[in-house]
Design an enzyme around this catalytic site. Structure first.
Site, PDB file in Angstrom:
ATOM      1  N   ARG A  90      -4.424  -4.731   6.924  1.00  0.00           N
ATOM      2  CA  ARG A  90      -5.358  -3.768   7.096  1.00  0.00           C
ATOM      3  C   ARG A  90      -6.702  -4.555   7.680  1.00  0.00           C
ATOM      4  NH1 ARG A  90      -6.724  -0.851   2.048  1.00  0.00           N
ATOM      5  NH2 ARG A  90      -5.246  -2.245   0.961  1.00  0.00           N
ATOM      6  N   TYR A 102       5.754  -8.549   8.432  1.00  0.00           N
ATOM      7  CA  TYR A 102       5.523  -7.227   8.442  1.00  0.00           C
ATOM      8  C   TYR A 102       5.594  -6.803  10.169  1.00  0.00           C
ATOM      9  CZ  TYR A 102       3.080  -7.927   4.190  1.00  0.00           C
ATOM     10  OH  TYR A 102       2.582  -7.950   2.690  1.00  0.00           O
ATOM     11  N   ASP A 125       0.759  -1.006  -0.141  1.00  0.00           N
ATOM     12  CA  ASP A 125       0.055  -0.185   0.033  1.00  0.00           C
ATOM     13  C   ASP A 125       0.915   1.287  -0.037  1.00  0.00           C
ATOM     14  OD1 ASP A 125      -2.227  -1.595   0.205  1.00  0.00           O
ATOM     15  OD2 ASP A 125      -2.523  -1.419   2.177  1.00  0.00           O
ATOM     16  N   ASP A 167      -7.121   1.676   6.916  1.00  0.00           N
ATOM     17  CA  ASP A 167      -6.034   2.092   7.520  1.00  0.00           C
ATOM     18  C   ASP A 167      -6.039   3.723   7.825  1.00  0.00           C
ATOM     19  OD1 ASP A 167      -5.646   3.783   5.165  1.00  0.00           O
ATOM     20  OD2 ASP A 167      -4.039   2.531   4.418  1.00  0.00           O
TER      21      ASP A 167
END
Length: 217
Positions: free
Chosen positions: A178, A69, A41, A83
């Site tokens: 997300r 992540y 993203d 987000d």
């Protein structure tokens, strides 16, 4: 500088789309074909695996790799994009929870296989059209859940004052952090959205192996 590998990874800058990075590399170094192995993203940073010329043939396999992540999840807020960059839909009080409660909820509901709905603002295609194209036009479309998996929780802490969860996850292909932030907020009987995200690994590609590219020039 010259790039002498057909497949390599870069550290995607914040506020760049993955395609922005692809087009920049293509233009800067004069490659005929450039692609990437798994979208990041715009709000995220970290490992973006790039294939150039003949290396683009390997990208289909590399997208299947597990990824790691480091995420910040803000509790008490939900947005349309899941987000912090999205439009705020609702704010809600965060009850008395602690690290032990949160880890218990994660392990009971998300560790190993679970069915996850991708965000409506995502690049997944339905009927040949990306979900974010439907979302931007407020068009209804059926979003089907996908079976994804958290393989491992590497690090975790919770800032009770700021209501922020800091977590490092190794996850399967197709896993949306997300969506996990949104789903976790619901399971904690509040709301959740992703505040920040850094991909530290994609398969064998890690931040320690990036090719340094100046994206400002």
């Amino acid at each position: 500088m010259q790039i002498d590998k057909n497949v390599f990874c870069v550290n995607k800058p914040k506020d760049w789309t993955s395609n922005d990075v692809v087009q920049f590399i293509k233009k800067k170094f004069g490659f005929k074909k450039v692609g990437h192995a798994g979208t990041l993203d715009p709000n995220a940073t970290g490992v973006l695996v790039i294939g150039v010329d003949n290396g683009t043939k390997e990208l289909g396999t590399l997208t299947l790799d597990n990824k790691t992540y480091i995420a910040e999840i803000q509790l008490g807020i939900s947005t349309d994009s899941y987000d912090i960059t999205g439009k705020v839909i609702e704010k809600r009080e965060v009850g008395k929870i602690n690290e032990k409660n949160i880890l218990k909820i994660i392990k009971e509901n998300f560790l190993n296989d679970y069915y996850q709905y991708p965000p409506k603002f995502s690049a997944i295609k339905v009927n040949g059209k990306k979900l974010y194209d439907y979302a931007r036009k407020n068009e209804e479309v059926e979003i089907k859940p996908r079976l994804v998996k958290i393989n491992k929780i590497n690090n975790f802490n919770y800032d009770e004052e700021k209501k922020i969860i800091n977590i490092e996850l190794n996850v399967s292909k197709g896993f949306y952090i997300r969506s996990f932030a949104f789903d976790l907020g619901e399971k904690l009987q509040t709301l959740g959205c992703l505040k920040s995200l850094c991909r530290t690994a994609s398969g064998s590609f890690t931040l320690s192996k990036i090719i340094e590219i100046d994206f400002n020039h």
